[in-house]
Design an enzyme around this catalytic site. Structure first.
Site, PDB file in Angstrom:
ATOM      1  N   ARG A  18      -2.030  -6.363  -8.754  1.00 60.51           N
ATOM      2  CA  ARG A  18      -0.885  -7.263  -8.635  1.00 60.51           C
ATOM      3  C   ARG A  18      -0.831  -8.317  -9.733  1.00 60.51           C
ATOM      4  O   ARG A  18       0.234  -8.804 -10.096  1.00 60.51           O
ATOM      5  CB  ARG A  18      -0.946  -7.988  -7.277  1.00 60.51           C
ATOM      6  CG  ARG A  18      -0.895  -7.049  -6.087  1.00 60.51           C
ATOM      7  CD  ARG A  18      -1.272  -7.767  -4.825  1.00 60.51           C
ATOM      8  NE  ARG A  18      -2.703  -8.076  -4.831  1.00 60.51           N
ATOM      9  CZ  ARG A  18      -3.295  -8.715  -3.827  1.00 60.51           C
ATOM     10  NH1 ARG A  18      -2.591  -9.136  -2.790  1.00 60.51           N
ATOM     11  NH2 ARG A  18      -4.586  -8.940  -3.842  1.00 60.51           N
ATOM     12  N   LYS A  69     -15.401  -7.906   4.022  1.00 61.85           N
ATOM     13  CA  LYS A  69     -14.285  -8.126   4.945  1.00 61.85           C
ATOM     14  C   LYS A  69     -14.630  -7.681   6.367  1.00 61.85           C
ATOM     15  O   LYS A  69     -15.233  -6.641   6.564  1.00 61.85           O
ATOM     16  CB  LYS A  69     -13.055  -7.321   4.479  1.00 61.85           C
ATOM     17  CG  LYS A  69     -12.457  -7.824   3.178  1.00 61.85           C
ATOM     18  CD  LYS A  69     -11.201  -7.041   2.813  1.00 61.85           C
ATOM     19  CE  LYS A  69     -10.582  -7.524   1.527  1.00 61.85           C
ATOM     20  NZ  LYS A  69      -9.395  -6.714   1.143  1.00 61.85           N
ATOM     21  N   HIS A  90       0.839  -1.209   0.000  1.00 60.38           N
ATOM     22  CA  HIS A  90       0.000   0.000   0.000  1.00 60.38           C
ATOM     23  C   HIS A  90       0.872   1.258   0.000  1.00 60.38           C
ATOM     24  O   HIS A  90       0.617   2.225  -0.739  1.00 60.38           O
ATOM     25  CB  HIS A  90      -0.871   0.026   1.256  1.00 60.38           C
ATOM     26  CG  HIS A  90      -1.965  -0.977   1.273  1.00 60.38           C
ATOM     27  ND1 HIS A  90      -2.182  -1.830   2.336  1.00 60.38           N
ATOM     28  CD2 HIS A  90      -2.919  -1.282   0.366  1.00 60.38           C
ATOM     29  CE1 HIS A  90      -3.218  -2.586   2.089  1.00 60.38           C
ATOM     30  NE2 HIS A  90      -3.693  -2.276   0.908  1.00 60.38           N
ATOM     31  N   SER A 136      -2.530  -7.688   3.133  1.00 63.34           N
ATOM     32  CA  SER A 136      -2.885  -7.470   4.546  1.00 63.34           C
ATOM     33  C   SER A 136      -3.189  -8.805   5.223  1.00 63.34           C
ATOM     34  O   SER A 136      -2.842  -9.021   6.394  1.00 63.34           O
ATOM     35  CB  SER A 136      -4.095  -6.542   4.641  1.00 63.34           C
ATOM     36  OG  SER A 136      -3.803  -5.294   4.038  1.00 63.34           O
TER      37      SER A 136
HETATM   38  N1  COA Z   1       0.923  -4.695  -3.192  1.00 63.20           N
HETATM   39  C1  COA Z   1       0.557  -5.746  -2.420  1.00 63.20           C
HETATM   40  N2  COA Z   1      -0.701  -6.008  -2.002  1.00 63.20           N
HETATM   41  C2  COA Z   1      -1.650  -5.137  -2.401  1.00 63.20           C
HETATM   42  C3  COA Z   1      -1.361  -4.017  -3.206  1.00 63.20           C
HETATM   43  C4  COA Z   1      -0.013  -3.819  -3.602  1.00 63.20           C
HETATM   44  N3  COA Z   1       0.333  -2.801  -4.382  1.00 63.20           N
HETATM   45  N4  COA Z   1      -2.511  -3.355  -3.417  1.00 63.20           N
HETATM   46  C5  COA Z   1      -3.484  -4.037  -2.763  1.00 63.20           C
HETATM   47  N5  COA Z   1      -2.960  -5.107  -2.171  1.00 63.20           N
HETATM   48  C6  COA Z   1      -3.686  -6.094  -1.405  1.00 63.20           C
HETATM   49  C7  COA Z   1      -4.120  -5.554  -0.059  1.00 63.20           C
HETATM   50  O1  COA Z   1      -3.151  -5.844   0.923  1.00 63.20           O
HETATM   51  C8  COA Z   1      -5.413  -6.284   0.154  1.00 63.20           C
HETATM   52  O2  COA Z   1      -5.124  -7.550   0.681  1.00 63.20           O
HETATM   53  P1  COA Z   1      -6.238  -8.283   1.600  1.00 63.20           P
HETATM   54  O3  COA Z   1      -7.287  -8.721   0.612  1.00 63.20           O
HETATM   55  O4  COA Z   1      -5.470  -9.389   2.220  1.00 63.20           O
HETATM   56  O5  COA Z   1      -6.769  -7.264   2.567  1.00 63.20           O
HETATM   57  C9  COA Z   1      -5.988  -6.436  -1.249  1.00 63.20           C
HETATM   58  O6  COA Z   1      -4.872  -6.398  -2.125  1.00 63.20           O
HETATM   59  C10 COA Z   1      -6.890  -5.307  -1.648  1.00 63.20           C
HETATM   60  O7  COA Z   1      -7.362  -4.697  -0.490  1.00 63.20           O
HETATM   61  P2  COA Z   1      -7.413  -3.111  -0.365  1.00 63.20           P
HETATM   62  O8  COA Z   1      -6.382  -2.474  -1.218  1.00 63.20           O
HETATM   63  O9  COA Z   1      -7.416  -2.755   1.088  1.00 63.20           O
HETATM   64  O10 COA Z   1      -8.777  -2.841  -1.024  1.00 63.20           O
HETATM   65  P3  COA Z   1     -10.114  -3.586  -0.807  1.00 63.20           P
HETATM   66  O11 COA Z   1     -10.298  -4.361  -2.034  1.00 63.20           O
HETATM   67  O12 COA Z   1     -10.240  -4.312   0.460  1.00 63.20           O
HETATM   68  O13 COA Z   1     -11.060  -2.304  -0.713  1.00 63.20           O
HETATM   69  C11 COA Z   1     -12.820  -0.878  -1.250  1.00 63.20           C
HETATM   70  C12 COA Z   1     -12.166  -2.222  -1.512  1.00 63.20           C
HETATM   71  C13 COA Z   1     -12.824  -0.524   0.219  1.00 63.20           C
HETATM   72  C14 COA Z   1     -12.048   0.209  -2.028  1.00 63.20           C
HETATM   73  C15 COA Z   1     -14.243  -1.012  -1.793  1.00 63.20           C
HETATM   74  O14 COA Z   1     -14.878  -2.074  -1.084  1.00 63.20           O
HETATM   75  C16 COA Z   1     -15.032   0.251  -1.603  1.00 63.20           C
HETATM   76  O15 COA Z   1     -14.910   1.170  -2.399  1.00 63.20           O
HETATM   77  N6  COA Z   1     -15.829   0.306  -0.516  1.00 63.20           N
HETATM   78  C17 COA Z   1     -16.630   1.493  -0.189  1.00 63.20           C
HETATM   79  C18 COA Z   1     -18.091   1.238  -0.497  1.00 63.20           C
HETATM   80  C19 COA Z   1     -18.279   1.305  -1.989  1.00 63.20           C
HETATM   81  O16 COA Z   1     -18.056   2.329  -2.622  1.00 63.20           O
HETATM   82  N7  COA Z   1     -18.667   0.170  -2.548  1.00 63.20           N
HETATM   83  C20 COA Z   1     -18.922   0.057  -3.993  1.00 63.20           C
HETATM   84  C21 COA Z   1     -17.617  -0.194  -4.701  1.00 63.20           C
HETATM   85  S1  COA Z   1     -17.956  -0.479  -6.419  1.00 63.20           S
END
Ligand code: COA
Length: 156
Positions: free
Chosen positions: A92, A43, A19, A130
């Site tokens: 990724r 989650k 991140h 994460s």
């Molecule tokens: N390198 C390594 N790992 C990475 C990375 C990188 N560059 N970028 C992301 N990741 C990993 C993260 O560690 C995370 O791992 P995890 O699944 O073990 O937690 C995963 O990839 C992605 O998680 P994160 O980046 O935290 O995003 P998310 O997918 O959990 O978040 C939201 C999604 C919160 C952005 C989305 O649910 C959202 O917008 N929610 C708000 C409500 C909404 O608008 N909903 C409609 C969306 S269309």
């Protein structure tokens, strides 16, 4: 809608070096980057929103154009509220791309005109999710290559 303003939303549970890499790169591309701790209904987070905000503020303390906020609504509504024109996501692999492409299409339908920019994950960090950090922590593993030094003590 201001294309010089961007947001990078995630659950950041906890924020990883992956991140941090995306945040640093995105902050160099935009006038202001909002790092938004948002709610992914699929989650159940290990760390509270307060803990995650604190961790991200520590990680970004030297990035003067980065704002860190918690948001419990739709990401597009945060964008509307702050006149943000671009959403940044790290990808990724092809699995991430499929998920991110779907989310980008949904966000665009909810807020026509919003753009999503994908930044390819740094290959040396793309294994650090994460979930992996939480598992490694539970197993008493060394987190020095996975998370920022200054937040390791906060990962209770
Ligand atoms: N390198 C390594 N790992 C990475 C990375 C990188 N560059 N970028 C992301 N990741 C990993 C993260 O560690 C995370 O791992 P995890 O699944 O073990 O937690 C995963 O990839 C992605 O998680 P994160 O980046 O935290 O995003 P998310 O997918 O959990 O978040 C939201 C999604 C919160 C952005 C989305 O649910 C959202 O917008 N929610 C708000 C409500 C909404 O608008 N909903 C409609 C969306 S269309």
């Amino acid at each position: 809608m201001n294309r010089r303003l961007a947001m990078y939303a995630g659950t950041f549970d906890p924020p990883t070096n992956g991140h941090e890499n995306i945040i640093k790169r995105a902050s160099a591309l935009f006038e202001t980057l909002h790092v938004v701790i948002a709610v992914n209904p699929d989650k159940k987070c290990r760390y509270t929103s307060e803990q995650r905000v604190k961790m991200l503020k520590i990680i970004t303390k030297n990035l003067k154009n980065v704002v860190v906020e918690y948001w419990d609504g739709l990401s597009v509504d945060y964008a509307r509220k702050h006149d943000i024109g671009v959403m940044v996501r790290g990808v990724r692999n092809e699995k991430d791309f499929a998920y991110e492409y779907d989310m980008a299409c949904k966000n665009h339908a909810l807020y026509p005109g919003i753009e999503t920019v994908f930044l390819p994950a740094d290959a040396s960090l793309s294994h650090i999710s994460s979930t992996e950090v939480r598992k490694h922590k539970e197993e008493g593993g060394d987190l020095s290559l996975m998370v920022h030094t200054d937040i390791r003590t906060l990962l209770t």
